[in-house]
Design a protein around this motif. Sequence first.
Motif, PDB file in Angstrom:
ATOM      1  N   PHE A   1     -11.018   0.408   9.986  1.00  0.00           N
ATOM      2  CA  PHE A   1      -9.720   0.056  10.557  1.00  0.00           C
ATOM      3  C   PHE A   1      -9.354   1.067  11.636  1.00  0.00           C
ATOM      4  CE2 PHE A   1      -9.705  -2.027   6.472  1.00  0.00           C
ATOM      5  CZ  PHE A   1      -9.025  -3.215   6.692  1.00  0.00           C
TER       6      PHE A   1
ATOM      7  N   VAL B   1       0.864  -1.191   0.000  1.00  0.00           N
ATOM      8  CA  VAL B   1       0.000   0.000   0.000  1.00  0.00           C
ATOM      9  C   VAL B   1       0.897   1.237   0.000  1.00  0.00           C
ATOM     10  CG1 VAL B   1      -1.745   1.298   1.284  1.00  0.00           C
ATOM     11  CG2 VAL B   1      -1.843  -1.212   1.223  1.00  0.00           C
TER      12      VAL B   1
ATOM     13  N   ILE C   1     -11.744  -0.648   1.265  1.00  0.00           N
ATOM     14  CA  ILE C   1     -12.153  -1.852   1.982  1.00  0.00           C
ATOM     15  C   ILE C   1     -13.367  -1.500   2.844  1.00  0.00           C
ATOM     16  CG2 ILE C   1     -11.420  -3.688   3.556  1.00  0.00           C
ATOM     17  CD1 ILE C   1      -8.504  -3.017   2.742  1.00  0.00           C
TER      18      ILE C   1
ATOM     19  N   GLY D   1      -3.517  12.013  -2.498  1.00  0.00           N
ATOM     20  CA  GLY D   1      -3.983  12.939  -1.483  1.00  0.00           C
ATOM     21  C   GLY D   1      -5.183  13.730  -1.967  1.00  0.00           C
ATOM     22  N   ARG D   2      -6.093  13.006  -2.616  1.00  0.00           N
ATOM     23  CA  ARG D   2      -7.298  13.684  -3.115  1.00  0.00           C
ATOM     24  C   ARG D   2      -8.318  13.911  -2.013  1.00  0.00           C
ATOM     25  NH1 ARG D   2      -8.267   9.639  -7.922  1.00  0.00           N
ATOM     26  NH2 ARG D   2      -7.192  10.653  -9.641  1.00  0.00           N
TER      27      ARG D   2
ATOM     28  N   ALA E   1      -6.971   2.673  -0.636  1.00  0.00           N
ATOM     29  CA  ALA E   1      -5.575   2.221  -0.562  1.00  0.00           C
ATOM     30  C   ALA E   1      -5.040   2.064  -1.980  1.00  0.00           C
ATOM     31  CB  ALA E   1      -5.504   0.899   0.194  1.00  0.00           C
TER      32      ALA E   1
ATOM     33  N   ASP F   1      -4.113   3.405   9.910  1.00  0.00           N
ATOM     34  CA  ASP F   1      -3.711   3.302   8.503  1.00  0.00           C
ATOM     35  C   ASP F   1      -2.785   2.103   8.324  1.00  0.00           C
ATOM     36  OD1 ASP F   1      -5.148   5.534   7.960  1.00  0.00           O
ATOM     37  OD2 ASP F   1      -3.420   6.879   7.725  1.00  0.00           O
ATOM     38  N   PHE F   2      -2.650   1.643   7.100  1.00  0.00           N
ATOM     39  CA  PHE F   2      -1.793   0.476   6.851  1.00  0.00           C
ATOM     40  C   PHE F   2      -0.872   0.684   5.649  1.00  0.00           C
ATOM     41  CE2 PHE F   2      -6.277  -0.273   5.786  1.00  0.00           C
ATOM     42  CZ  PHE F   2      -6.224  -0.344   4.398  1.00  0.00           C
TER      43      PHE F   2
ATOM     44  N   ARG G   1       1.368   5.672  -0.845  1.00  0.00           N
ATOM     45  CA  ARG G   1       0.636   6.946  -0.747  1.00  0.00           C
ATOM     46  C   ARG G   1      -0.056   7.232  -2.079  1.00  0.00           C
ATOM     47  NH1 ARG G   1       0.417   9.209   4.328  1.00  0.00           N
ATOM     48  NH2 ARG G   1       1.960   8.029   5.507  1.00  0.00           N
ATOM     49  N   GLY G   2      -1.269   7.738  -2.004  1.00  0.00           N
ATOM     50  CA  GLY G   2      -2.002   8.079  -3.220  1.00  0.00           C
ATOM     51  C   GLY G   2      -1.814   9.539  -3.589  1.00  0.00           C
TER      52      GLY G   2
HETATM   53  P1  ADP Z   1      -4.014   8.365  -0.168  1.00  0.00           P
HETATM   54  O1  ADP Z   1      -4.190   9.523  -1.090  1.00  0.00           O
HETATM   55  O2  ADP Z   1      -2.635   8.285   0.438  1.00  0.00           O
HETATM   56  O3  ADP Z   1      -4.411   7.053  -0.832  1.00  0.00           O
HETATM   57  P2  ADP Z   1      -6.556   8.235   1.279  1.00  0.00           P
HETATM   58  O4  ADP Z   1      -7.254   9.424   1.854  1.00  0.00           O
HETATM   59  O5  ADP Z   1      -7.159   7.620   0.047  1.00  0.00           O
HETATM   60  O6  ADP Z   1      -5.034   8.632   1.053  1.00  0.00           O
HETATM   61  O7  ADP Z   1      -6.439   7.134   2.441  1.00  0.00           O
HETATM   62  C1  ADP Z   1      -5.934   5.861   2.120  1.00  0.00           C
HETATM   63  C2  ADP Z   1      -5.260   5.164   3.300  1.00  0.00           C
HETATM   64  O8  ADP Z   1      -6.175   5.038   4.398  1.00  0.00           O
HETATM   65  C3  ADP Z   1      -4.861   3.746   2.955  1.00  0.00           C
HETATM   66  O9  ADP Z   1      -3.581   3.709   2.337  1.00  0.00           O
HETATM   67  C4  ADP Z   1      -4.881   3.051   4.304  1.00  0.00           C
HETATM   68  O10 ADP Z   1      -3.609   3.132   4.926  1.00  0.00           O
HETATM   69  C5  ADP Z   1      -5.907   3.845   5.114  1.00  0.00           C
HETATM   70  N1  ADP Z   1      -7.220   3.182   5.288  1.00  0.00           N
HETATM   71  C6  ADP Z   1      -7.882   3.141   6.487  1.00  0.00           C
HETATM   72  N2  ADP Z   1      -9.058   2.500   6.362  1.00  0.00           N
HETATM   73  C7  ADP Z   1      -9.164   2.116   5.053  1.00  0.00           C
HETATM   74  C8  ADP Z   1     -10.171   1.396   4.328  1.00  0.00           C
HETATM   75  N3  ADP Z   1     -11.304   0.965   4.915  1.00  0.00           N
HETATM   76  N4  ADP Z   1      -9.955   1.165   3.007  1.00  0.00           N
HETATM   77  C9  ADP Z   1      -8.811   1.614   2.411  1.00  0.00           C
HETATM   78  N5  ADP Z   1      -7.826   2.287   3.049  1.00  0.00           N
HETATM   79  C10 ADP Z   1      -7.991   2.547   4.370  1.00  0.00           C
END
Ligand code: ADP
Length: 155
Positions: A86, A12, A82, A17-18, A28, A89-90, A14-15
């Motif tokens: 949770f 997993v 998912i 940041g939208r 994720a 974060d993971f 970083r995306g």
């Molecule tokens: P990013 O732009 O870094 O992807 P997001 O706002 O989309 O940020 O958040 C995604 C992160 O949130 C995941 O990488 C994960 O670590 C955490 N996370 C916590 N709960 C969930 C979930 N139910 N589904 C997906 N990611 C989750």
Amino acid sequence: MRSLPYYCRGEVVRGFGRGSKELGIPTANFPETVVDNLPGDITTGIYYGWASVGSRDVHKMVMSIGWNPYYKNIKKSMETHIIHTFKEDFYGEILSIVIVGYIRAEKSFDSLDSLITAIYSDISEAKEKLDLPEYQSMKDENFFRPIENKIMNGH
Ligand code: ADP
Ligand code: MG
């Protein structure tokens, strides 16, 4: 789609940041290498399936396969929400998924509200479909619990 069900896993990262998390719908993101391996017939759009972080429980998921703005929209991105709450974060952990079905094409929305409404409708469609017996069997234990299976089999 011939390639479904499609099993894959990856770290997993970083995306973009939208602000998906601020909307209550964190997604994720997979690294480029995982996205590059997607079979050609799995086009952009919204999909549903099963997901597991590390070797934890398998949950329902919805996934968006879209165009990656970092690469001038010539590369795809894969973002998994998912359907589970949770505690933490993971990032950096291994996410395993199986994509089992297609919901709809990508759309652009004229307001944030209509986007959120569409996502909630995708989530409820995913939840409903995944209760069908044919999809239950795709939570393949050998794929989602590889380490535990090896230990139990004495390898
Ligand atoms: P990013 O732009 O870094 O992807 P997001 O706002 O989309 O940020 O958040 C995604 C992160 O949130 C995941 O990488 C994960 O670590 C955490 N996370 C916590 N709960 C969930 C979930 N139910 N589904 C997906 N990611 C989750
Ligand atoms: Mg994200």
